[in-house]
Scaffold this active site. Sequence first.
Site, PDB file in Angstrom:
ATOM      1  N   GLY A  50      -3.074 -26.218  -5.196  1.00 50.18           N
ATOM      2  CA  GLY A  50      -2.465 -26.486  -3.903  1.00 50.18           C
ATOM      3  C   GLY A  50      -2.027 -27.934  -3.822  1.00 50.18           C
ATOM      4  N   ALA A  51      -0.797 -28.142  -3.347  1.00 52.75           N
ATOM      5  CA  ALA A  51      -0.208 -29.480  -3.383  1.00 52.75           C
ATOM      6  C   ALA A  51       0.257 -29.933  -2.006  1.00 52.75           C
ATOM      7  CB  ALA A  51       0.955 -29.518  -4.377  1.00 52.75           C
ATOM      8  N   TRP A  54      -3.320 -33.734   1.331  1.00 52.82           N
ATOM      9  CA  TRP A  54      -4.635 -34.156   0.872  1.00 52.82           C
ATOM     10  C   TRP A  54      -4.906 -33.669  -0.546  1.00 52.82           C
ATOM     11  CZ3 TRP A  54      -7.711 -37.592   0.165  1.00 52.82           C
ATOM     12  CH2 TRP A  54      -9.102 -37.549   0.224  1.00 52.82           C
ATOM     13  N   LYS A 198     -10.213 -27.378   5.489  1.00 49.77           N
ATOM     14  CA  LYS A 198     -10.891 -27.490   6.785  1.00 49.77           C
ATOM     15  C   LYS A 198     -10.344 -26.405   7.703  1.00 49.77           C
ATOM     16  CE  LYS A 198     -11.753 -32.460   6.476  1.00 49.77           C
ATOM     17  NZ  LYS A 198     -11.555 -33.784   7.085  1.00 49.77           N
ATOM     18  N   ALA A 237      -4.602 -38.808   4.534  1.00 47.40           N
ATOM     19  CA  ALA A 237      -4.296 -38.776   3.097  1.00 47.40           C
ATOM     20  C   ALA A 237      -3.480 -39.973   2.636  1.00 47.40           C
ATOM     21  CB  ALA A 237      -3.576 -37.469   2.762  1.00 47.40           C
ATOM     22  N   LYS A 287     -13.194 -29.854  14.677  1.00 46.09           N
ATOM     23  CA  LYS A 287     -12.475 -30.988  15.280  1.00 46.09           C
ATOM     24  C   LYS A 287     -10.972 -30.738  15.330  1.00 46.09           C
ATOM     25  CE  LYS A 287     -11.139 -32.548  11.059  1.00 46.09           C
ATOM     26  NZ  LYS A 287      -9.765 -32.803  10.578  1.00 46.09           N
ATOM     27  N   ARG A 349      -2.551 -34.355  11.718  1.00 51.29           N
ATOM     28  CA  ARG A 349      -1.420 -33.445  11.901  1.00 51.29           C
ATOM     29  C   ARG A 349      -1.638 -32.484  13.071  1.00 51.29           C
ATOM     30  NH1 ARG A 349      -1.351 -30.028   6.389  1.00 51.29           N
ATOM     31  NH2 ARG A 349      -1.929 -32.069   5.590  1.00 51.29           N
ATOM     32  N   GLN A 377      -4.017 -26.280  10.597  1.00 50.72           N
ATOM     33  CA  GLN A 377      -5.176 -25.402  10.480  1.00 50.72           C
ATOM     34  C   GLN A 377      -5.943 -25.228  11.790  1.00 50.72           C
ATOM     35  OE1 GLN A 377      -6.888 -24.962   6.480  1.00 50.72           O
ATOM     36  NE2 GLN A 377      -6.565 -27.149   6.284  1.00 50.72           N
TER      37      GLN A 377
END
Length: 465
Positions: A50-51, A54, A198, A237, A287, A349, A377
Site C-alpha cells: 500500500g502506497a 503514511w 487506523k 506523514a 480519534k 486528513r 478512514q
Amino acid sequence: MPSTSEEMAQNSHVNGLIQSSDASLEYKLDELRHLMGKTEGDPLRIVGVGAGAWGSVFTALLQDSYGHLRDKVLIRIWRRPGKIVDKATAEQLFEVINSREDVLRRLIRRCAYLKYVEARLGDRTLYADEILKDGFCLNMIDTPLCPLKVVVNLQEAVWDADIVINGLPSTETRGVFEEIRKYWKERITMPIIISLAKGIEAELVPEPRIITPTLMINRATGIPIDNILYLGGPNIASEIYNKEYANARICGAEKWRKPLAKFLRQPHFIVWDNGDLVTHEVMGGLKNVYAIGAGMVAALTNESATSKSVYFALCTSEMIFITHLLAEEPEKLAGPLLADTYVTLLKGRNAWYGQQLAKGGLNLEMGDSIKGKGMIQGVSAVKGFYELLSQSSLSVLHPEGNKPVAPVELCPILRVLYKILITREFPLQAILDALRDETMHDPKDRIEIAQTHVFYRPSLLGNQP
C-alpha cells in the site's frame, strides 16, 4: 577507533541534530537479522503493502536509513498498477520538481525528467506506480521522497518477505491480505507484519465486537497474532519525512516489539513499545471519528476558537467514556489518545475532510476516497463505533432515571456524526445544533460517570470477561 560493536553503535552530531551513524544503523540491522535467523548473504526482505501517504513515508524512512546496506536488507513497496496521474496533478508535479534543485538534478541524472515535461504538455500518460519509483506519492505530491523500488505484482512483492508493512486503509486490508494468503501457503517461516492502519469495523454476531486491521490480517492469513504488530502515534506523514520531531508506539508481542522499536527508532522519530496491541489500535481509529466533526465545526464557525474548544471538551469526554468501555485501565491511554487526537484535529486528513464538507468543497456523494488525500478512514469508523455502541447487550445505566440505555445514548456527538455522514438524515449544521443544545450535560459529568461506574466490556475487544 571503536573497539566493540556497542561502541561503534553511537550517534554523531551533524548541523546541530543527532544523526545515527552508519555503524549504529548496521548494528541495529544486524541485531534484527540475527533475531530473525538470517544468514550471511541472505538479505532481510522488507515490503510495504500500500502506497498511501503514511505507507509510502514509512517505507521511505527505512530506505533512507538502511537502503545503502544492500547486502543485508532489501526494501520495496507494492501498489496496484494502472492508476493514472491526471493532467492537473502532472502539472503540479512538474512545478514541485522544478522548485527543488536536488529533485531536479536527481531526475536528470536518472534520465527521468523528460517524462514529466511530456506529461505536463499532455504528450504522455503518467502512472502512480511509475512516479512512486521517483519518490512521489500521489497523496502527497508536495513532499518528494527518496526513490523506491516499486513492485506492482503482489505475489512477487510478498512471497518471500520477512517483514510486511501494512500501509493499506483498514477498508482494504482484509481483501488484500486474503489474496496474500495464497502466496504464503508453502512458507516454512512466518513473516512479521507491522500494521499502520487506523480504522475499525463492527462485528455484531455472535456478540458485539470491534474488528481491527491486525485481527483482519490474522483471520485473512492465519499468521499468529504474536507476529502482527500495530504502529501508531501523533504524526503527520509529510512532516515526519521532513524530519520534524515525532514519536510513535509499536504494540504487540514482546519478542518482536522491543527489537523492532529499536530498529525503527531514528533521532527525529522516537519509537516506544507497548504490549496493549488492540486497545491502542482501536484508539487510533476512534480519534478519526471526532476529527471529522472538528473540521466541520471549524469551517461552520469561521475558525471560532471558542466553538472549537467547546467541541473539543465534548468530544474528548465522549472518547474518555468510550475508553472506559474498551480498556480495563483507560487512564494509561489518556496521553497517547489525546496526543493523536490533537495532531489529527490540527492537520489530519479527517479534519480536512470535515472542513471541506462544511465549505462545500466536497460532498458526501463523492465517497470517502478523496483525490490527493486517499481514504478518509474516520467515515467507516463512525459507522463501526455507532453500530457497536448501539447494541442493547452493552447497556449502561443512564444517570437520569437510572435506566439501562445503549452506550451511544451517552455519546451525542457520535450520534450526530452518524446521522450526518452515514444515514444522511441531518444536515452538516446539526453538529453545531448538538453543541448548542441546552440539555447537553457538562462534559465533566460524562467523565465522572465513566470513572465511577464499571463499564468495561472485555468482549468488545475479544477478551474474556
